[in-house]
Design an enzyme around this catalytic site. Structure first.
Site, PDB file in Angstrom:
ATOM      1  N   ARG A   1     -18.274  -9.938   0.588  1.00  0.00           N
ATOM      2  CA  ARG A   1     -19.020  -8.614   1.542  1.00  0.00           C
ATOM      3  C   ARG A   1     -18.410  -8.435   2.630  1.00  0.00           C
ATOM      4  O   ARG A   1     -18.048  -9.172   3.476  1.00  0.00           O
ATOM      5  CB  ARG A   1     -20.405  -9.348   2.019  1.00  0.00           C
ATOM      6  N   GLU A   2     -18.220  -7.187   3.111  1.00  0.00           N
ATOM      7  CA  GLU A   2     -18.079  -6.543   4.439  1.00  0.00           C
ATOM      8  C   GLU A   2     -18.837  -7.254   5.306  1.00  0.00           C
ATOM      9  O   GLU A   2     -19.856  -7.322   5.347  1.00  0.00           O
ATOM     10  CB  GLU A   2     -17.781  -5.226   4.594  1.00  0.00           C
TER      11      GLU A   2
ATOM     12  N   ASP B   1       0.798  -1.168   0.065  1.00  0.00           N
ATOM     13  CA  ASP B   1       0.010  -0.093   0.117  1.00  0.00           C
ATOM     14  C   ASP B   1       0.889   1.252  -0.149  1.00  0.00           C
ATOM     15  O   ASP B   1       2.098   1.149   0.485  1.00  0.00           O
ATOM     16  CB  ASP B   1      -1.073  -0.163   1.395  1.00  0.00           C
TER      17      ASP B   1
ATOM     18  N   CYS C   1     -19.960  -0.080  -2.165  1.00  0.00           N
ATOM     19  CA  CYS C   1     -20.062  -0.749  -3.422  1.00  0.00           C
ATOM     20  C   CYS C   1     -21.328  -0.447  -4.392  1.00  0.00           C
ATOM     21  O   CYS C   1     -21.279   0.438  -5.394  1.00  0.00           O
ATOM     22  CB  CYS C   1     -19.854  -2.140  -3.517  1.00  0.00           C
TER      23      CYS C   1
ATOM     24  N   PHE D   1     -31.807 -10.766   0.287  1.00  0.00           N
ATOM     25  CA  PHE D   1     -31.806  -9.673  -0.382  1.00  0.00           C
ATOM     26  C   PHE D   1     -33.315  -9.271  -0.439  1.00  0.00           C
ATOM     27  O   PHE D   1     -33.520  -8.293  -1.190  1.00  0.00           O
ATOM     28  CB  PHE D   1     -31.007  -9.190  -1.554  1.00  0.00           C
ATOM     29  N   LEU D   2     -34.350  -9.460   0.388  1.00  0.00           N
ATOM     30  CA  LEU D   2     -35.614  -8.912   0.396  1.00  0.00           C
ATOM     31  C   LEU D   2     -36.010  -8.598   1.601  1.00  0.00           C
ATOM     32  O   LEU D   2     -36.998  -8.555   2.231  1.00  0.00           O
ATOM     33  CB  LEU D   2     -36.432 -10.134  -0.165  1.00  0.00           C
TER      34      LEU D   2
ATOM     35  N   ASN E   1     -24.018  -6.652  -8.805  1.00  0.00           N
ATOM     36  CA  ASN E   1     -24.388  -5.533  -7.805  1.00  0.00           C
ATOM     37  C   ASN E   1     -25.677  -4.802  -8.226  1.00  0.00           C
ATOM     38  O   ASN E   1     -26.359  -4.490  -7.353  1.00  0.00           O
ATOM     39  CB  ASN E   1     -23.136  -4.579  -7.798  1.00  0.00           C
TER      40      ASN E   1
ATOM     41  N   ALA F   1     -36.793  -5.331   3.712  1.00  0.00           N
ATOM     42  CA  ALA F   1     -37.218  -3.853   3.553  1.00  0.00           C
ATOM     43  C   ALA F   1     -36.448  -3.032   4.351  1.00  0.00           C
ATOM     44  O   ALA F   1     -35.960  -3.354   5.706  1.00  0.00           O
ATOM     45  CB  ALA F   1     -38.649  -3.755   3.644  1.00  0.00           C
TER      46      ALA F   1
END
Ligand SMILES: NC(=O)c1ccc[n+]([C@@H]2O[C@H](COP(=O)([O-])OP(=O)(O)OC[C@H]3O[C@@H](n4cnc5c(N)ncnc54)[C@H](O)[C@@H]3O)[C@@H](O)[C@H]2O)c1
Length: 454
Positions: A158-159, A30, A267, A256-257, A215, A259
């Site tokens: 995924r974080e 880095d 991202c 991912f459903l 995504n 609400a």
């Protein structure tokens, strides 16, 4: 097998540590000397569950090291991964590729001074279609006779569950036209063959686009259920039952459903933006993704209106307790978190905000310095006029409801993640507002809402 990982952020550090766990010798590079200094001292600059032990054990075994010396790392490597940031470019939403191209230039310069051994240069950063080919041109211009190959290997971790995601991915995508690059990347990921992980070998362009398509699709799924939640509120239906009722259909799937207040994070927002911009350049507009972005932005603002409404139509002079600031639990990442849209809007409407987040407060203080940061969840609630749950950290799932009621000046709870059941909250004497479910207090939106007030 030796690799160099250029960029030691969330993706570079996790990927580097996981490859070293596979037995590969990894040097993480880095340009941020402070970050490398901390890593050399054994400190982990980000919060990611399990990462500290993984880094410590592989560093102790001599398979994982950290440096600012890109030249040495690149020249010793069979493969060099570019894992630098690709944020939204200010003003136009295109992916800012300056870090990727700078890294490619530095890699080319390093290879020019090296032994001439064949090196695979792999883009792991999320980059718009066509970038890998440009990286190839940068290398070719600097090294006309150089022995290098280019590949795209987008990352899907995924974080918050990054190690598990890297070690047990749903698939690995490798885009390249080079047999040598295929062989090297196949060998690096060999431990995953034992788990029968699907390997998708494809072209550079297709690999780059798979990442954006994934995504954008996930962001669309979240936005769809969020709009269904609004409809549920209007007609007295329950969005959680809708999610279960449709999610059990194998063609749809249950993930991912959930609400909530709208997607955020490092991202989805920037990748959807960049995809829309790439599609415009290709004169093939993606109207679904454009709509998703617009609906999601408006939703975050509307969440502030919802808090105002739950507080009786005004928050001026009121104190609001906020639990959760990061864009999701188990990370300290604040990038594009919904809290960054919701809380300034409430402050602009005159509210004082007392906040607590288990891991995100150091980052949050840089972005929202004028919140009152508290030592724990209950301290944030002391004498507050309402409690707002923004991020569903596990420790917020089992609050002592008696204590919550006793601490709050007004027993108002606005749960933007549906962590609690309306019945139990009502039974605890709390006035409970959640997303898309009957049984919570009706939350008619204040149409003289915040955008007007602010
Ligand atoms: N964060 C995620 O959950 C995630 C998941 C999948 C893919 N991605 C993608 O991976 C890429 C990296 O994301 P991140 O979240 O790890 O970014 P980050 O900002 O956390 O880390 C990037 C690092 O690269 C370093 N860097 C920049 N230029 C450099 C150079 N020339 N030489 C050496 N180091 C350099 C920076 O100092 C920084 O430490 C992005 O394209 C992102 O979209 C991120």
């Amino acid at each position: 097998m030796r690799i160099a990982m250029i960029g030691t952020g969330y993706v570079g550090l996790v990927s580097g540590a996981c490859f070293s766990e596979f037995g590969v010798s990894v040097t993480c590079v880095d340009k941020d000397a402070g970050k490398i200094g901390r890593l050399v001292r054994g400190e982990i600059p980000i919060f990611e569950p399990g990462l500290d032990q993984l880094v410590a054990s592989n560093a102790a075994a001599g398979r994982l090291s950290f440096t600012t010396d890109l030249n040495a790392a690149v020249n010793a490597a069979d493969a060099v991964f570019i894992a630098v940031g690709t944020p939204s470019r200010r003003g136009d939403g295109h992916a800012d590729l300056s870090y990727v191209f700078a890294a490619a230039g530095e890699i080319a310069a390093a290879l020019g001074q090296g032994t001439g051994d064949r090196t695979v240069v792999v883009t792991k950063s999320t980059v718009p279609v066509g970038t890998g080919r440009k990286v190839g041109r940068i290398l070719k211009n600097a090294l006309p006779a150089g022995r290098f190959d280019v590949a795209s290997n987008p990352e899907f971790l995924r974080e918050g569950s990054a190690i598990q995601d890297f070690m047990r991915p749903d698939r690995v995508v490798i885009g390249t036209e080079s047999e040598h690059a295929r062989a090297v990347l196949g060998a690096l990921y060999r431990p995953l063959y034992l788990l029968e992980t699907p390997m998708v070998f494809t072209s550079l362009e297709t690999a780059e686009l798979i990442k954006y398509a994934a995504n954008a699709f996930l962001a669309t799924k979240i936005t769809f259920i969020n709009e269904m939640a609004d409809l549920c509120e209007a007609v007295g239906a329950d969005v959680q039952d809708i999610a279960r009722g449709i999610g059990l259909d194998g063609r749809i799937g249950r993930k991912f459903l959930h609400a909530g207040p709208g997607f955020g994070g490092s991202c989805f927002p920037k990748d959807c933006q960049a995809l829309v911009r790439s599609a415009e350049l290709a004169e093939t507009p993606l109207s679904i993704v454009e709509t998703v972005l617009r609906v999601n932005d408006a939703r975050k603002q509307r969440m502030a209106d919802r808090v105002v409404s739950a507080c009786g139509g005004a928050v001026a002079g009121k104190t609001l307790a906020v639990l959760g600031l990061t864009f999701k639990p188990n990370t300290d990442d604040m990038r594009d978190s919904p809290s960054l849209a919701i809380l300034p809007a409430l402050q602009a409407a005159g509210a004082m905000v007392r906040a607590f987040d288990p891991e995100g407060m150091a980052e949050a203080k840089k972005l929202m310095p004028d919140l009152d940061y508290c030592g724990d969840a209950y301290q944030a609630m002391e004498d507050a006029d309402a409690l707002i749950l923004i991020t569903e950290w596990n420790e917020f799932r089992a609050l002592d409801l008696g204590r919550v009621k006793a601490l709050l000046r007004q027993p108002v709870v606005i749960d933007l993640r549906n962590i609690y059941q309306p019945d139990e909250m009502t039974a605890a004497g709390l006035s409970y507002h959640s997303i898309g479910r009957p049984g919570s207090e009706p939350v008619g939106e204040t149409h003289a809402g915040l955008r007007v007030i602010a």
